[in-house]
Motif scaffolding. Structure first.
Motif, mmCIF file in Angstrom:
data_model
loop_
_atom_site.group_PDB
_atom_site.id
_atom_site.type_symbol
_atom_site.label_atom_id
_atom_site.label_comp_id
_atom_site.label_asym_id
_atom_site.label_seq_id
_atom_site.Cartn_x
_atom_site.Cartn_y
_atom_site.Cartn_z
ATOM 1 N N ASP A 184 0.833 -1.208 0.000
ATOM 2 C CA ASP A 184 0.000 0.000 0.000
ATOM 3 C C ASP A 184 0.866 1.256 0.000
ATOM 4 O O ASP A 184 0.641 2.182 -0.782
ATOM 5 N N GLU A 186 3.416 5.331 -7.275
ATOM 6 C CA GLU A 186 2.385 5.169 -8.307
ATOM 7 C C GLU A 186 2.596 3.905 -9.140
ATOM 8 O O GLU A 186 2.101 3.790 -10.251
ATOM 9 N N THR A 187 3.346 2.940 -8.609
ATOM 10 C CA THR A 187 3.533 1.652 -9.259
ATOM 11 C C THR A 187 2.276 0.817 -9.063
ATOM 12 O O THR A 187 1.705 0.794 -7.981
ATOM 13 N N LYS A 188 1.840 0.132 -10.108
ATOM 14 C CA LYS A 188 0.716 -0.791 -10.031
ATOM 15 C C LYS A 188 1.282 -2.190 -9.780
ATOM 16 O O LYS A 188 2.209 -2.615 -10.458
ATOM 17 N N PHE A 189 0.731 -2.881 -8.792
ATOM 18 C CA PHE A 189 1.193 -4.220 -8.454
ATOM 19 C C PHE A 189 0.177 -5.250 -8.912
ATOM 20 O O PHE A 189 -1.017 -5.119 -8.626
ATOM 21 N N SER A 243 2.787 1.661 -3.351
ATOM 22 C CA SER A 243 1.943 2.072 -4.480
ATOM 23 C C SER A 243 1.530 3.537 -4.352
ATOM 24 O O SER A 243 1.395 4.232 -5.357
#
Length: 83
Positions: free
Chosen positions: A29, A36-39, A32
């Motif tokens: 959390d 701003e990385t999408k996992f 991200s």
């Protein structure tokens, strides 16, 4: 790109106990939000799945016919609260 726009994690929570899965999800959390990385997380752990925004799965209603299923957990919570 640095930081990476997408990060795929495959069953990284499998060897963890529930307390460490909770710490792992909190770390995701934070990462991200800050980067701003999408996992994309491949998991079978119920606790990890409960902390995600969206779930994707494959179901087989009848033999040989697979179907992709997508659930937005925030919308699902809203629907459940409305009932």
């Amino acid at each position: 790109a640095n930081p990476a726009p997408v990060c795929v994690l495959d069953e990284v929570d499998a060897p963890l106990d529930d307390a460490n899965v909770d710490r792992f999800c909190a770390m995701l959390d934070e990462m991200s939000r800050e980067t701003e990385t999408k996992f994309i997380i491949i998991t079978h752990h119920a606790l990890t799945m409960s902390r995600m925004n969206r779930l994707y799965g494959v179901t087989m209603i009848e033999r040989g016919v697979s179907q992709l299923v997508s659930v937005d957990l925030s919308k699902a919570e809203q629907l459940a609260a409305a009932e």
